[in-house]
Write a protein that holds these residues in place. Structure first.
Motif, PDB file in Angstrom:
ATOM      1  N   ARG A   1       0.826  -1.209   0.000  1.00 38.64           N
ATOM      2  CA  ARG A   1       0.000   0.000   0.000  1.00 38.64           C
ATOM      3  C   ARG A   1       0.863   1.263   0.000  1.00 38.64           C
ATOM      4  NH1 ARG A   1      -2.612  -3.027   3.970  1.00 38.64           N
ATOM      5  NH2 ARG A   1      -1.847  -1.653   5.613  1.00 38.64           N
ATOM      6  N   ILE A   2       1.932   1.228   0.787  1.00 37.36           N
ATOM      7  CA  ILE A   2       2.800   2.403   0.894  1.00 37.36           C
ATOM      8  C   ILE A   2       3.546   2.653  -0.415  1.00 37.36           C
ATOM      9  CG2 ILE A   2       4.881   3.305   2.034  1.00 37.36           C
ATOM     10  CD1 ILE A   2       3.861   1.938   4.597  1.00 37.36           C
ATOM     11  N   LEU A   3       4.018   1.594  -1.056  1.00 33.87           N
ATOM     12  CA  LEU A   3       4.779   1.749  -2.295  1.00 33.87           C
ATOM     13  C   LEU A   3       3.911   2.261  -3.448  1.00 33.87           C
ATOM     14  CD1 LEU A   3       7.113  -1.382  -2.171  1.00 33.87           C
ATOM     15  CD2 LEU A   3       7.746   0.998  -1.796  1.00 33.87           C
ATOM     16  N   LYS A   4       2.605   2.064  -3.343  1.00 32.16           N
ATOM     17  CA  LYS A   4       1.707   2.630  -4.360  1.00 32.16           C
ATOM     18  C   LYS A   4       1.622   4.151  -4.240  1.00 32.16           C
ATOM     19  CE  LYS A   4      -1.303  -1.391  -5.048  1.00 32.16           C
ATOM     20  NZ  LYS A   4      -2.678  -1.949  -4.862  1.00 32.16           N
ATOM     21  N   LEU A   5       1.878   4.645  -3.035  1.00 29.92           N
ATOM     22  CA  LEU A   5       1.768   6.078  -2.777  1.00 29.92           C
ATOM     23  C   LEU A   5       3.108   6.808  -2.877  1.00 29.92           C
ATOM     24  CD1 LEU A   5      -0.593   5.889   0.334  1.00 29.92           C
ATOM     25  CD2 LEU A   5      -1.244   6.428  -2.011  1.00 29.92           C
ATOM     26  N   VAL A   6       4.172   6.133  -2.459  1.00 27.79           N
ATOM     27  CA  VAL A   6       5.492   6.778  -2.405  1.00 27.79           C
ATOM     28  C   VAL A   6       6.543   5.845  -2.982  1.00 27.79           C
ATOM     29  CG1 VAL A   6       7.243   7.815  -0.913  1.00 27.79           C
ATOM     30  CG2 VAL A   6       4.822   7.999  -0.294  1.00 27.79           C
ATOM     31  N   THR A   7       7.364   6.360  -3.871  1.00 30.45           N
ATOM     32  CA  THR A   7       8.516   5.611  -4.374  1.00 30.45           C
ATOM     33  C   THR A   7       9.764   6.142  -3.682  1.00 30.45           C
ATOM     34  OG1 THR A   7       7.510   5.247  -6.543  1.00 30.45           O
ATOM     35  CG2 THR A   7       9.903   5.005  -6.387  1.00 30.45           C
ATOM     36  N   PRO A   8      10.424   5.342  -2.873  1.00 32.99           N
ATOM     37  CA  PRO A   8      11.604   5.828  -2.157  1.00 32.99           C
ATOM     38  C   PRO A   8      12.803   5.986  -3.091  1.00 32.99           C
ATOM     39  CG  PRO A   8      11.362   3.484  -1.799  1.00 32.99           C
ATOM     40  CD  PRO A   8      10.160   3.910  -2.608  1.00 32.99           C
ATOM     41  N   ASP A   9      13.768   6.769  -2.660  1.00 34.48           N
ATOM     42  CA  ASP A   9      15.014   6.876  -3.419  1.00 34.48           C
ATOM     43  C   ASP A   9      15.835   5.588  -3.276  1.00 34.48           C
ATOM     44  OD1 ASP A   9      15.038   9.838  -4.285  1.00 34.48           O
ATOM     45  OD2 ASP A   9      14.544   9.914  -2.145  1.00 34.48           O
ATOM     46  N   ILE A  10      15.806   5.033  -2.068  1.00 35.50           N
ATOM     47  CA  ILE A  10      16.513   3.782  -1.784  1.00 35.50           C
ATOM     48  C   ILE A  10      15.544   2.833  -1.089  1.00 35.50           C
ATOM     49  CG2 ILE A  10      18.445   2.697  -0.547  1.00 35.50           C
ATOM     50  CD1 ILE A  10      19.904   5.396  -0.711  1.00 35.50           C
ATOM     51  N   TYR A  11      15.526   1.589  -1.541  1.00 31.16           N
ATOM     52  CA  TYR A  11      14.641   0.579  -0.942  1.00 31.16           C
ATOM     53  C   TYR A  11      15.517  -0.575  -0.475  1.00 31.16           C
ATOM     54  CZ  TYR A  11      10.498  -2.439  -0.467  1.00 31.16           C
ATOM     55  OH  TYR A  11       9.502  -3.243   0.008  1.00 31.16           O
ATOM     56  N   ILE A  12      15.614  -0.751   0.839  1.00 30.99           N
ATOM     57  CA  ILE A  12      16.437  -1.814   1.429  1.00 30.99           C
ATOM     58  C   ILE A  12      15.503  -2.938   1.874  1.00 30.99           C
ATOM     59  CG2 ILE A  12      18.059  -2.431   3.264  1.00 30.99           C
ATOM     60  CD1 ILE A  12      18.927   0.517   3.317  1.00 30.99           C
ATOM     61  N   ILE A  13      15.748  -4.130   1.371  1.00 26.57           N
ATOM     62  CA  ILE A  13      14.886  -5.278   1.655  1.00 26.57           C
ATOM     63  C   ILE A  13      15.645  -6.282   2.510  1.00 26.57           C
ATOM     64  CG2 ILE A  13      13.520  -7.139   0.644  1.00 26.57           C
ATOM     65  CD1 ILE A  13      13.459  -5.472  -1.964  1.00 26.57           C
ATOM     66  N   ILE A  14      15.148  -6.528   3.717  1.00 25.10           N
ATOM     67  CA  ILE A  14      15.750  -7.533   4.603  1.00 25.10           C
ATOM     68  C   ILE A  14      14.826  -8.744   4.595  1.00 25.10           C
ATOM     69  CG2 ILE A  14      16.619  -8.026   6.912  1.00 25.10           C
ATOM     70  CD1 ILE A  14      16.802  -5.013   7.390  1.00 25.10           C
ATOM     71  N   LYS A  15      15.264  -9.842   4.006  1.00 25.04           N
ATOM     72  CA  LYS A  15      14.373 -10.985   3.801  1.00 25.04           C
ATOM     73  C   LYS A  15      15.166 -12.212   3.400  1.00 25.04           C
ATOM     74  CE  LYS A  15      12.488 -11.411  -0.304  1.00 25.04           C
ATOM     75  NZ  LYS A  15      13.516 -12.214  -0.983  1.00 25.04           N
ATOM     76  N   ASN A  16      14.484 -13.346   3.372  1.00 25.99           N
ATOM     77  CA  ASN A  16      15.029 -14.546   2.745  1.00 25.99           C
ATOM     78  C   ASN A  16      15.223 -14.235   1.259  1.00 25.99           C
ATOM     79  OD1 ASN A  16      15.205 -16.993   1.277  1.00 25.99           O
ATOM     80  ND2 ASN A  16      14.168 -18.117   2.902  1.00 25.99           N
ATOM     81  N   PHE A  17      16.437 -14.351   0.770  1.00 22.37           N
ATOM     82  CA  PHE A  17      16.760 -13.936  -0.592  1.00 22.37           C
ATOM     83  C   PHE A  17      15.884 -14.602  -1.641  1.00 22.37           C
ATOM     84  CE2 PHE A  17      19.240 -13.699  -4.476  1.00 22.37           C
ATOM     85  CZ  PHE A  17      19.842 -12.455  -4.398  1.00 22.37           C
ATOM     86  N   LEU A  18      15.411 -15.821  -1.351  1.00 23.47           N
ATOM     87  CA  LEU A  18      14.702 -16.606  -2.360  1.00 23.47           C
ATOM     88  C   LEU A  18      13.182 -16.516  -2.254  1.00 23.47           C
ATOM     89  CD1 LEU A  18      16.916 -19.829  -2.309  1.00 23.47           C
ATOM     90  CD2 LEU A  18      16.967 -17.967  -3.961  1.00 23.47           C
TER      91      LEU A  18
END
Length: 257
Positions: free
Chosen positions: A45-62
């Motif tokens: 929902r947030i990404l539909k409203l705002v596109t960040p300059d940097i997006y850091i994803i902490i997750k299982n890579f796969l």
């Protein structure tokens, strides 16, 4: 006054596993950036409203690299920090085949990926046409933080014996029943298809050990539920004896230790 700092979103996949790392990054980056944490429940929902300059994803890579946020990944400077890099090749293959989307489609949008070890880097390169210079081996972020924790002085506490939960099948965080999980795993010939049986056996051993420790020693008991478990289920054990405690709901493993 309008905030002109570049915006960073940090995606926190599992709060009890990843929140500490995300908060450390947030504190480090806030001098030069406006930093916000997003989670599984709100990031789309947030990404539909705002596109960040940097997006850091902490997750299982796969896992969980959603196709429907591909446009955001293209526009932002996207970085992935792997949070489960210790999987063997067999398990990594299973994740890639059953839980991943088309990584060849998504990974070209990733500017940098930080993984735990060379073996996993080679695995990714073997299965995906991803430039090796985009993948950097840094180890687990928790290792560095553990060294820091060892230097900190904590107040003396009562002696405790810790039990780590791993009951994601019989106690799923999203309340999926053991029957549902077992059917899916058996149908997919998952190596953990007998997980419910194994978890019940381990749980019985845990309970018997806890009863013995409480009756024969002065040690207290501390339970650390797995991030993928439903936390509140453990409260029944805490009510059975005042010497049993459950770790704070969103505390990190290092904080618990």
């Amino acid at each position: 006054m309008f905030n002109s700092k570049p915006i960073i979103f940090i995606y926190v996949d599992a709060l009890r596993r990843d929140l500490l790392v995300a908060n450390v990054l947030k504190i480090k980056l806030e001098k030069k950036f406006s930093v916000y944490l997003v989670s599984r429940s709100n990031y789309k929902r947030i990404l539909k409203l705002v596109t960040p300059d940097i997006y850091i994803i902490i997750k299982n890579f796969l896992k969980n690299m959603e196709n429907d946020i591909a446009d955001t990944l293209k526009k932002a400077h996207t970085i992935v920090i792997d949070s489960e890099g210790a999987m063997n090749e067999e398990r990594a293959n299973f994740h890639l085949e059953h839980m991943a989307i088309n990584l060849d489609k998504i990974l070209p949008y990733i500017k940098k990926s930080f993984v735990w070890n060379e073996n996993f880097k080679k695995f990714i390169n073997k299965h995906v046409s991803h430039e090796l210079n985009k993948i950097e081996v840094v180890g687990s972020s928790k290792v560095s933080l553990s060294f820091l924790c060892n230097k900190l002085k904590f107040p003396k506490r009562n002696k405790k014996i810790g039990f780590v939960g791993r009951f994601g099948c019989i106690n799923s965080f999203n309340l999926t029943t053991a029957l549902q999980t077992s059917i899916t795993r058996i149908f997919d010939v998952d190596e953990y298809r007998h997980g419910a049986i194994g978890e019940l056996k381990v749980l019985e051993i845990y309970i018997n050990l806890i009863k013995k420790i409480l009756s024969e020693t002065n040690y207290n008991i501390s339970i650390r539920p797995h991030p993928n478990e439903y936390y509140d289920s453990w409260n029944i054990l805490k009510k059975m004896d005042k010497r049993i405690e459950i770790s704070e709901k969103y505390s990190d493993f290092l904080e618990w230790m």
